[in-house]
Design a protein around this motif. Structure first.
Motif, mmCIF file in Angstrom:
data_model
loop_
_atom_site.group_PDB
_atom_site.id
_atom_site.type_symbol
_atom_site.label_atom_id
_atom_site.label_comp_id
_atom_site.label_asym_id
_atom_site.label_seq_id
_atom_site.Cartn_x
_atom_site.Cartn_y
_atom_site.Cartn_z
ATOM 1 N N ILE A 234 0.842 -1.208 0.000
ATOM 2 C CA ILE A 234 0.000 0.000 0.000
ATOM 3 C C ILE A 234 0.871 1.249 0.000
ATOM 4 O O ILE A 234 0.589 2.223 -0.713
ATOM 5 N N ASP A 235 1.957 1.236 0.786
ATOM 6 C CA ASP A 235 2.875 2.378 0.794
ATOM 7 C C ASP A 235 3.460 2.613 -0.598
ATOM 8 O O ASP A 235 3.630 3.760 -1.031
ATOM 9 N N GLY A 236 3.774 1.517 -1.300
ATOM 10 C CA GLY A 236 4.301 1.648 -2.656
ATOM 11 C C GLY A 236 3.279 2.256 -3.599
ATOM 12 O O GLY A 236 3.611 3.122 -4.420
ATOM 13 N N ILE A 237 2.026 1.816 -3.492
ATOM 14 C CA ILE A 237 0.969 2.377 -4.337
ATOM 15 C C ILE A 237 0.770 3.864 -4.020
ATOM 16 O O ILE A 237 0.553 4.688 -4.919
ATOM 17 N N THR A 238 0.870 4.219 -2.741
ATOM 18 C CA THR A 238 0.733 5.628 -2.345
ATOM 19 C C THR A 238 1.781 6.486 -3.028
ATOM 20 O O THR A 238 1.499 7.598 -3.490
ATOM 21 N N ARG A 239 3.016 5.967 -3.096
ATOM 22 C CA ARG A 239 4.064 6.726 -3.779
ATOM 23 C C ARG A 239 3.778 6.829 -5.274
ATOM 24 O O ARG A 239 3.995 7.876 -5.888
#
Length: 575
Positions: A234-239
């Motif tokens: 999810i953190d990767g998608i946020t970036r």
């Protein structure tokens, strides 16, 4: 009882000494010892791991290990079996230790390991003709190199050590058949993603693959896929969705509803990550429409008892973004904005930009302006206080910095102020407006700004800022130092006179020169007063389309298409 930290320090000191003398026979034993110590604490002993890495780092362990790797990599074809084992163990140590909280990864970034790992990946991708059937040793080294780069990419300053214009070394792995290598490559691209980087990480397939991994991870007992947790994914998608084009991709592959499932779940780490991602997505008009169907559920989650403060803040951010978009639609066409103070909006990043923003606020107060800045005025809910501050302002100062453009809070403030038709005045505190094509550049593209990046010019720039404020407010009553109530023109550089509709192309050219807008002369070639009036109307009714259209008119063909669109609009208005 043996102090594990002291044991690690002693081993690292001995390793440093033997490595300095190029004695790799003894060094490899010490490397193995350090690896075994860490392995002994891998099972549910995060404190022990952190202590080991901290002790190792305090003795400049990153420099020592990277030196061994650099020397041995030059002799790789001549290495003995034990030397090869030492070589691989060094990479394992760097991979494991860089995944531990602390400063180790920052120190690792200052070594040559990023360059070394990239070289390993470039070489590995040539091992066979576009097929990934490596010898086991090669495959291990590729995994280790990608793992190290992934851990480094998660650091906030990672972009400084990567060549952002050439991330092509990742493409063979992202497009290959090995799912683990694909996942790590996609995550590296995601964490290096930024509005200023176009191309690879803006591609639709990377975003789609990340959502696919997340959906798969959600349906496993461990909530992991290819070694990556749901929170990491999810953190990767946020970036990735900092790039506006990727927001639409997430919506298209049903990523919004998937993230809502995490928000409604019972894993707090996943809930917070998903809410942050949805907040970033909520700045997209198409995503807003989908999110509005979840407003009631979001509202019920945000009314928490206080035990989930971060989650509640994120959800309130989403709700305020959605509500502000509705309010902005309602107030379209409003020509005036009243308020009692100047609002200074800046990023809490602890850097020079934040210090300059606070100094600017202090200087304005000393000149008699009533200034709202959160250091002095913040009470109650952060987002409620922000909305009230914007509503009661007559001038909104954006302190432009890299932290500002990456912050959801700052983006919400700026877009809310713009939607409320507040006068916006950018000041540069540690970044530029011209080097990027992002939301902040679009928002400020037609505005004059004051440059505060040189501290030795601070006082003269404050004088310039004060003059700009007086010009924008059209102040006539010099005795009213309280700035209690103003009626402001909406635009700063597009000040339009009553007879501007009669302007010809030459008048427009003069107007551009007078407002230091010569850079738009090519895009607006042939434009007359009616064209400028149509552009002004477009800015009010569809601001994001206006800024994007004007910004992308970087060649004559695109400029002509925009002019034709405006003529068509005027013709329809006359029907």
């Amino acid at each position: 009882m043996t102090d594990i930290g002291q044991t690690v320090k002693d081993a690292t000191r001995r390793l440093k000494a033997f490595t300095a003398n190029n004695d790799f026979e003894i060094s490899q034993g010490l490397v193995n010892e350090l690896g075994e110590i860490y392995e002994a604490h891998t099972n549910h002993d995060e404190n022990g791991q952190t202590k080991i890495v901290h002790a190792f780092d305090s003795e400049d362990g990153a420099d020592v290990i990277v030196r061994i790797v650099s020397i041995l990599s030059k002799k790789e074809d001549e290495l003995t079996t034990t030397a090869q084992k030492c070589f691989r163990q060094c990479y394992n140590i760097l991979w494991d230790f860089s995944d531990t909280p602390g400063n180790f990864v920052k120190h690792l970034m200052n070594t040559c390991i990023v360059r070394q790992c990239i070289e390993n990946l470039r070489t590995g991708s040539k091992s066979t003709s576009n097929k990934f059937f490596f010898l086991q040793g090669e495959l291990d080294l590729i995994r280790q190199s990608l793992g190290i780069l992934y851990n480094i990419s998660r650091d906030e300053n990672a972009a400084d050590v990567f060549d952002e214009d050439d991330l092509s070394f990742l493409l063979p792995y992202k497009e290959g058949d090995d799912e683990y290598l694909k996942a790590l490559s996609a995550m590296i691209l995601a964490f290096l993603s930024d509005e200023k980087i176009n191309g690879i990480q803006g591609e639709k397939d990377t975003t789609e693959y990340m959502v696919k991994l997340l959906r798969g991870a959600k349906h496993t007992a461990e909530h992991r896929k290819q070694g990556l947790s749901c929170t990491e994914l999810i953190d990767g998608i946020t970036r990735l969705v900092l790039n506006d084009s990727n927001k639409e991709t997430v919506r298209e592959v049903q990523g919004v509803s998937l993230l809502m499932e995490f928000v409604k779940g019972n894993n707090l780490s996943e809930q917070e990550a998903a809410a942050k991602c949805l907040w970033t997505l909520s700045f997209s008009p198409s995503v807003q429409q989908e999110l509005k169907s979840f407003m009631e559920e979001l509202d019920s989650i945000s009314c928490d008892d206080g035990s989930k403060e971060v989650l509640t803040k994120m959800i309130k951010g989403i709700l305020l973004t959605l509500k502000s978009s509705e309010q902005n639609d309602e107030i379209r066409g409003s020509k005036e904005s009243k308020g009692s103070h100047i609002m200074v909006s800046y990023s809490w990043d602890g850097g020079n930009g934040e210090k300059r923003a606070r100094n600017i606020a202090r200087n304005l107060k000393s000149r008699g302006f009533k200034v709202w800045i959160d250091v002095d005025e913040m009470t109650g809910s952060l987002l409620d206080a922000m909305a009230e501050a914007v509503n009661n302002s007559y001038l909104f100062i954006l302190c432009v910095s890299d932290g500002y453009r990456k912050s959801n809070n700052c983006r919400l403030e700026a877009k809310y102020a713009n939607g409320q038709k507040k006068v916006l005045l950018p000041v540069l505190v540690d970044s530029t407006l011209t080097s990027r094509k992002d939301w902040l550049a679009f928002l400020c593209s037609d505005m004059l700004y004051v440059d505060f990046r040189e501290d030795n010019k601070f006082h003269s720039k404050c004088e310039e800022l004060a003059n700009q404020i007086h010009r924008l407010t059209g102040e006539t009553d010099e005795t009213d130092t309280s700035q209690s109530s103003r009626v402001l023109k909406r635009s700063n550089t597009l000040a339009f006179s009553s007879n501007a509709g009669d302007w010809g192309p030459e008048d427009v050219s003069i107007w551009l020169r007078e407002n230091d807008l010569q850079g738009l002369a090519c895009s607006l070639e042939g434009a007359d007063g009616n064209t400028i009036a149509a552009l002004r109307k477009m800015r009010r009714e569809a601001p994001e389309f206006f800024y994007r259209s004007l910004w992308e008119c970087d060649d004559k063909f695109k400029a002509q298409k925009l002019m034709m669109l405006l003529k068509f609009t005027r013709a329809m208005d006359q029907l």
